[in-house]
Design a protein around this motif. Structure first.
Motif, mmCIF file in Angstrom:
data_model
loop_
_atom_site.group_PDB
_atom_site.id
_atom_site.type_symbol
_atom_site.label_atom_id
_atom_site.label_comp_id
_atom_site.label_asym_id
_atom_site.label_seq_id
_atom_site.Cartn_x
_atom_site.Cartn_y
_atom_site.Cartn_z
ATOM 1 N N GLY A 1 46.588 40.674 38.444
ATOM 2 C CA GLY A 1 45.969 39.485 37.855
ATOM 3 C C GLY A 1 46.322 38.198 38.537
ATOM 4 O O GLY A 1 46.147 37.107 37.967
ATOM 5 N N GLN B 1 43.211 35.894 39.038
ATOM 6 C CA GLN B 1 42.807 35.291 37.769
ATOM 7 C C GLN B 1 43.774 34.185 37.357
ATOM 8 O O GLN B 1 43.376 33.156 36.807
ATOM 9 C CB GLN B 1 42.747 36.369 36.687
ATOM 10 N N ASP C 1 45.252 43.594 41.216
ATOM 11 C CA ASP C 1 45.225 44.286 39.930
ATOM 12 C C ASP C 1 46.251 43.725 38.947
ATOM 13 O O ASP C 1 46.117 43.910 37.733
ATOM 14 C CB ASP C 1 45.472 45.783 40.124
ATOM 15 N N SER D 1 50.600 42.353 31.404
ATOM 16 C CA SER D 1 50.303 41.235 30.510
ATOM 17 C C SER D 1 51.250 40.068 30.749
ATOM 18 O O SER D 1 51.397 39.188 29.896
ATOM 19 C CB SER D 1 50.418 41.694 29.048
ATOM 20 N N GLU E 1 40.767 45.082 33.804
ATOM 21 C CA GLU E 1 41.841 44.334 33.160
ATOM 22 C C GLU E 1 43.099 44.420 34.005
ATOM 23 O O GLU E 1 43.393 45.461 34.596
ATOM 24 C CB GLU E 1 42.098 44.917 31.771
#
Length: 455
Positions: free
Chosen positions: A346, A349, A344, A19, A15
């Protein structure tokens, strides 16, 4: 490694450490890169410190917990040094052995005697392309750069005129031609035919390496006119040697790692059975670490003994060979740490999610996705794996040739504009003694040319 599925790699992902939304993450990436460039160019801070601070700044801008940012950075630094550091060290030792024994002089003198000034860039791109076929880019660098620097110094050639063709040959092979891991990952993900992809990859590689190598080097030499850095040229022992190893023995020593790794690649393709004893044997002897270590051990007998070196001089030679690369290891490792922090966080993604809504032809889509992830993360491998995973459904109804071209489009996009978040950028910068601006004008532009021409 002939079959490495995207699903297996995806299963290992974790993950994101933040966020943050796409907008905040995109701004954080830009600010993190800006901090690194500013610290190096404006404040003249060492690249290792700049990359470390830039990684922490990136995490802070993205709203990630500082402890997780530190963990990502140190993990990336450690894995990069573990993967590349030992190879650089072994390459430095081999380079010192070649220099002190007179073997490098033998190679350089032969090249200078055979090649004319007009043909020298073409000679270098041919040598680099052949050597780069089975080698990882970093291994090719440590084997070739000492020869490139000595040819430039001894023949009074422009460093960029000689160096850019060598780098182009290595980079094109790395991105487009199996059995390199990147193309193999894409071939497996898209269900492409390896033989057809290999044939088309070589066909596309030829004009690409000509344009990005010998032709572009004319302009690179005008833009950046720098001498070969003395600190990176392996220095001969102070006394003149009465004899030195022959050209054949020296060449065989240099090519030994190439032969071992190429043999491993061919066995992997032909057998493709991880439990097969023959394949497992070649997986060991063709491992880059073992292959380079073998060359160093063989070099003791083919290079040092003929030059009259005794056992007592070997330890001192190794120490002197390792001394100049300490800074390079730290910088390249920190570049890997910054890259891992990006991944890491993100960023990869984020690019995948944004690109899901793009409505453009499959080949162009694959190239653009790979370009975007390459720019954001600095990793050609991450760009290849991510882009292949996204466009894999499109390959289901494609012809054999079209699927192979899709693989090559991904590989081409993964090479686009290497910059400060790519460990390879720092490797080239330090070996050639360039500053950040000069590296962008030469190496980064060359990578972009390769990506656009091949894509």
């Amino acid at each position: 490694m002939t079959r490495l599925s995207v699903e297996m790699l995806a299963a290992d992902t974790v993950e994101p450490i933040t966020s943050a939304g796409h907008a905040q993450l995109g701004i954080a990436v830009l600010l993190g890169i800006a901090v690194i460039v500013l610290l190096i160019t404006k404040f003249k801070l060492h690249a290792f410190l700049s990359l470390t601070i830039g990684s922490l700044a990136l995490g802070a801008f993205a709203g990630a917990p500082l402890d997780k940012v530190i963990t990502s950075f140190t993990a990336g630094l450690g894995s990069t040094v573990a993967g590349v550091g030992v190879l650089i060290a072994l390459g430095a030792i081999l380079g010192k052995m070649l220099a002190d024994s007179g073997g490098a002089d033998q190679i350089v003198d032969t090249i200078l005697a055979k090649a004319t000034p007009r043909s020298m860039p073409w000679t270098m791109v041919l040598i680099a392309s052949v050597i780069g076929l089975p080698l990882f880019f970093e291994v090719g660098i440590v084997l070739l750069i000492p020869v490139v620097l000595m040819v430039a110094k001894r023949g009074n050639y422009s460093l960029m005129r000689i160096g850019i063709p060598a780098l182009a040959g290595l980079s094109v092979m790395h991105g487009l031609v199996p059995p390199h891991p990147g193309p193999l990952v894409a071939i497996d993900a898209l269900g492409a035919n390896l033989g057809v992809t290999l044939a088309l990859g070589v066909l596309i590689a030829i004009p690409t390496v000509i344009i990005a190598g010998p032709l572009f080097s004319k302009y690179a030499a005008r833009w950046v006119d720098v001498p070969a850095p003395d600190r990176m040229i392996p220095q001969r022992a102070s006394e003149e040697l009465e004899k030195r190893p022959g050209f054949g023995a020296t060449l065989a020593t240099i090519l030994l790692p190439v032969v071992l790794m190429l043999a491993k690649a061919l066995v992997d393709i032909v057998i493709d059975d991880p439990d097969n004893v023959v394949q497992r044997t070649f997986d060991v002897i063709g491992n880059p670490l073992i292959a380079l270590l073998a060359a160093v051990i063989v070099g003791i007998f083919t290079l040092l003994r003929p030059a009259g070196f005794g056992k007592d001089r070997l330890s001192g030679l190794v120490e002197k060979g390792l001394a100049p690369i300490a800074g390079i290891l730290l910088i390249v490792g920190a570049g890997g740490g910054f890259k891992q922090t990006l991944i890491d966080s993100g960023v990869g993604q984020m690019i995948l999610e944004i690109s899901e809504d793009w409505s453009i032809p499959a080949l162009l889509l694959a190239w653009l996705i790979a370009v975007a992830i390459r720019l954001a993360t600095g990793s050609a491998t991450v760009a290849t794996v991510s882009a292949a995973g996204l466009v894999a459904p499109l390959a289901a109804d494609m012809s054999t040739t079209h699927a192979a071209l899709l693989v090559l489009a991904i590989g081409a996009g993964s090479l686009f504009f290497s910059h400060v978040n790519d460990a390879g950028f720092w490797l080239v910068k330090e070996y050639f003694g360039l500053n950040v601006g000069q590296t962008i004008k030469t190496w980064s532009v060359m990578e972009t040319i390769i990506s656009v021409v091949a894509g």
